[in-house]
Design a protein around this motif. Sequence first.
Motif, mmCIF file in Angstrom:
data_model
loop_
_atom_site.group_PDB
_atom_site.id
_atom_site.type_symbol
_atom_site.label_atom_id
_atom_site.label_comp_id
_atom_site.label_asym_id
_atom_site.label_seq_id
_atom_site.Cartn_x
_atom_site.Cartn_y
_atom_site.Cartn_z
ATOM 1 N N LEU A 91 0.817 -1.216 0.000
ATOM 2 C CA LEU A 91 0.000 0.000 0.000
ATOM 3 C C LEU A 91 0.847 1.262 0.000
ATOM 4 O O LEU A 91 1.903 1.309 0.634
ATOM 5 N N VAL A 92 0.333 2.276 -0.697
ATOM 6 C CA VAL A 92 0.830 3.639 -0.555
ATOM 7 C C VAL A 92 -0.382 4.507 -0.238
ATOM 8 O O VAL A 92 -1.403 4.431 -0.930
ATOM 9 N N VAL A 93 -0.282 5.284 0.829
ATOM 10 C CA VAL A 93 -1.360 6.194 1.220
ATOM 11 C C VAL A 93 -0.822 7.612 1.129
ATOM 12 O O VAL A 93 0.250 7.916 1.664
ATOM 13 N N VAL A 94 -1.566 8.480 0.426
ATOM 14 C CA VAL A 94 -1.089 9.844 0.200
ATOM 15 C C VAL A 94 -2.144 10.861 0.591
ATOM 16 O O VAL A 94 -3.328 10.543 0.739
ATOM 17 N N ASP A 95 -1.671 12.085 0.759
ATOM 18 C CA ASP A 95 -2.530 13.252 0.925
ATOM 19 C C ASP A 95 -2.565 13.966 -0.427
ATOM 20 O O ASP A 95 -1.573 14.562 -0.837
ATOM 21 N N LYS A 96 -3.685 13.864 -1.119
ATOM 22 C CA LYS A 96 -3.824 14.508 -2.420
ATOM 23 C C LYS A 96 -4.240 15.967 -2.252
ATOM 24 O O LYS A 96 -5.140 16.265 -1.476
ATOM 25 N N PRO A 97 -3.613 16.882 -2.981
ATOM 26 C CA PRO A 97 -4.049 18.274 -2.897
ATOM 27 C C PRO A 97 -5.310 18.524 -3.730
ATOM 28 O O PRO A 97 -5.665 17.721 -4.598
ATOM 29 N N HIS A 98 -5.975 19.624 -3.438
ATOM 30 C CA HIS A 98 -7.054 20.077 -4.306
ATOM 31 C C HIS A 98 -6.526 20.285 -5.719
ATOM 32 O O HIS A 98 -5.341 20.569 -5.925
ATOM 33 N N PHE A 99 -7.418 20.147 -6.711
ATOM 34 C CA PHE A 99 -7.170 20.423 -8.130
ATOM 35 C C PHE A 99 -6.434 19.307 -8.863
ATOM 36 O O PHE A 99 -6.417 19.291 -10.090
ATOM 37 N N LEU A 100 -5.820 18.370 -8.173
ATOM 38 C CA LEU A 100 -5.071 17.311 -8.832
ATOM 39 C C LEU A 100 -5.973 16.088 -9.022
ATOM 40 O O LEU A 100 -6.498 15.552 -8.049
ATOM 41 N N LEU A 150 -12.720 17.749 2.230
ATOM 42 C CA LEU A 150 -11.476 17.066 2.578
ATOM 43 C C LEU A 150 -11.755 15.635 3.018
ATOM 44 O O LEU A 150 -12.586 15.399 3.902
ATOM 45 N N ALA A 151 -11.066 14.683 2.394
ATOM 46 C CA ALA A 151 -11.116 13.281 2.834
ATOM 47 C C ALA A 151 -10.177 13.147 4.031
ATOM 48 O O ALA A 151 -8.964 13.090 3.881
ATOM 49 N N ARG A 152 -10.738 13.081 5.197
ATOM 50 C CA ARG A 152 -9.980 13.284 6.437
ATOM 51 C C ARG A 152 -9.430 12.000 7.063
ATOM 52 O O ARG A 152 -8.317 11.981 7.573
ATOM 53 N N GLU A 153 -10.213 10.915 7.073
ATOM 54 C CA GLU A 153 -9.794 9.698 7.769
ATOM 55 C C GLU A 153 -10.185 8.458 6.974
ATOM 56 O O GLU A 153 -11.216 8.435 6.297
ATOM 57 N N LEU A 154 -9.345 7.415 7.077
ATOM 58 C CA LEU A 154 -9.634 6.087 6.532
ATOM 59 C C LEU A 154 -9.320 5.057 7.612
ATOM 60 O O LEU A 154 -8.238 5.090 8.205
ATOM 61 N N ARG A 155 -10.255 4.134 7.848
ATOM 62 C CA ARG A 155 -10.035 3.057 8.827
ATOM 63 C C ARG A 155 -10.548 1.747 8.243
ATOM 64 O O ARG A 155 -11.605 1.703 7.637
ATOM 65 N N PHE A 156 -9.793 0.681 8.470
ATOM 66 C CA PHE A 156 -10.202 -0.640 8.001
ATOM 67 C C PHE A 156 -9.336 -1.693 8.670
ATOM 68 O O PHE A 156 -8.296 -1.385 9.259
ATOM 69 N N VAL A 157 -9.777 -2.928 8.570
ATOM 70 C CA VAL A 157 -8.977 -4.065 9.031
ATOM 71 C C VAL A 157 -8.215 -4.589 7.823
ATOM 72 O O VAL A 157 -8.821 -4.932 6.800
ATOM 73 N N ASP A 158 -6.906 -4.644 7.927
ATOM 74 C CA ASP A 158 -6.087 -5.056 6.793
ATOM 75 C C ASP A 158 -6.430 -6.488 6.395
ATOM 76 O O ASP A 158 -6.394 -7.395 7.238
ATOM 77 N N PRO A 159 -6.782 -6.720 5.122
ATOM 78 C CA PRO A 159 -7.199 -8.066 4.712
ATOM 79 C C PRO A 159 -6.057 -9.077 4.675
ATOM 80 O O PRO A 159 -6.299 -10.280 4.638
ATOM 81 N N LEU A 160 -4.815 -8.602 4.690
ATOM 82 C CA LEU A 160 -3.671 -9.510 4.652
ATOM 83 C C LEU A 160 -3.172 -9.863 6.045
ATOM 84 O O LEU A 160 -2.927 -11.029 6.351
ATOM 85 N N SER A 161 -3.047 -8.859 6.907
ATOM 86 C CA SER A 161 -2.493 -9.092 8.242
ATOM 87 C C SER A 161 -3.554 -9.245 9.325
ATOM 88 O O SER A 161 -3.277 -9.780 10.396
ATOM 89 N N GLY A 162 -4.771 -8.747 9.067
ATOM 90 C CA GLY A 162 -5.816 -8.756 10.085
ATOM 91 C C GLY A 162 -5.677 -7.654 11.106
ATOM 92 O O GLY A 162 -6.471 -7.550 12.049
ATOM 93 N N ALA A 163 -4.683 -6.767 10.926
ATOM 94 C CA ALA A 163 -4.453 -5.671 11.870
ATOM 95 C C ALA A 163 -5.304 -4.461 11.507
ATOM 96 O O ALA A 163 -5.545 -4.192 10.331
ATOM 97 N N PRO A 164 -5.773 -3.702 12.518
ATOM 98 C CA PRO A 164 -6.511 -2.471 12.215
ATOM 99 C C PRO A 164 -5.572 -1.424 11.623
ATOM 100 O O PRO A 164 -4.426 -1.285 12.069
ATOM 101 N N ARG A 165 -6.049 -0.685 10.627
ATOM 102 C CA ARG A 165 -5.258 0.369 9.995
ATOM 103 C C ARG A 165 -6.041 1.682 10.096
ATOM 104 O O ARG A 165 -7.265 1.712 9.929
ATOM 105 N N GLU A 166 -5.342 2.751 10.355
ATOM 106 C CA GLU A 166 -5.979 4.072 10.446
ATOM 107 C C GLU A 166 -5.032 5.114 9.858
ATOM 108 O O GLU A 166 -3.843 5.149 10.170
ATOM 109 N N PHE A 167 -5.582 5.969 8.996
ATOM 110 C CA PHE A 167 -4.815 7.042 8.383
ATOM 111 C C PHE A 167 -5.602 8.340 8.532
ATOM 112 O O PHE A 167 -6.826 8.358 8.391
ATOM 113 N N VAL A 168 -4.870 9.427 8.803
ATOM 114 C CA VAL A 168 -5.495 10.742 9.021
ATOM 115 C C VAL A 168 -4.731 11.770 8.193
ATOM 116 O O VAL A 168 -3.495 11.793 8.179
ATOM 117 N N THR A 169 -5.458 12.627 7.509
ATOM 118 C CA THR A 169 -4.855 13.656 6.673
ATOM 119 C C THR A 169 -4.049 14.652 7.506
ATOM 120 O O THR A 169 -4.333 14.880 8.685
#
Length: 312
Positions: free
Chosen positions: A99-108, A285-304
């Motif tokens: 996985l790569v998780v990024v903060d995308k700017p407006h307009f792109l 603004l897409a502020r937060e993403l949370r899920f259980v990783d389907p490969l490891s089973g670990a909870p994942r959380e990302f915040v802008t």
Amino acid sequence: MAMTSPLPVRDGVGATRLHVPLEGPWDTVSQYMAERFSHLDPERLLRRFDRGDIVAFNGSSLARDTPLGAEEFVWYYREPPEERDIPFEVEILHQDRDLVVVDKPHFLPTTPGGKYLQNSALVRLRNLLGNPDLTPIHRLDRATAGLLMFSTRPETRGAYQLLFERRQVEKVYEAVSALPADWDAAEPALAGIRFPIVYRNHIEKLRSHVCVRVDPDREPNSETLIELIDFDDRVVHTLLRPHSGKMHQLRVHLSALGAGILNDGFYPDLLPEAPDDFAKPLQLLARELRFVDPLSGAPREFVTHRTLQERP
């Protein structure tokens, strides 16, 4: 129809596939393409055939006199348009083997399309990371900033895509809207509905229309939980938790409640197309993403790391 491109990714951009009719009023594939792309100079298109730039499924080049019906699909690289630079960077928040998780700017935009090729999150990241297999797992509107996830490997991509298909990813957004004229600071509400608000309606995307259509007579297919963050005498700041992922859903729902998002050129009214005003980004603004990783089973959380400039 899943088909592997015979051409590799070049400068971060994959080749375009075109379906060619097997019969019709054209003698050759090039004649069909000249009519299909009538906005292009036909001689310039023919020169691309002469250079071997238009290829078949097996990677062999087509000639300008290749007869219609010889190939049902052809591939080619789009000729890069003259792009206006989008002077904002993609920030990488997380990177691992899958996985790569990024903060995308407006307009792109998330992916290349229309007048944007190099100025897209996907192409910039492919070039930066040297990974032609990088693929977005979900998308954000060009006007929306915030969290965006990419798959790095085809072998594990499907597991992450299924999370979104099955609505197993918690997505949280925030928005800033102009304060409605009937705002009551003592009892905050939108369209007479007090917070928290669960808003539903039926949204459909019509072919060749840039805006979606709301059908009040059909069963709702979209749902958003809207919570109040803050307000002042100018704006209202809301937290949005979409249960579904229809096109433009959050923009449509806030607009329907009389709180259209600031700097939205689509809702409630479609404004004439104009050059981007980088000083006035859509306040979504897409502020937060949370899920259980389907490969490891670990909870994942990302915040802008981003914020909305018009917030109270």
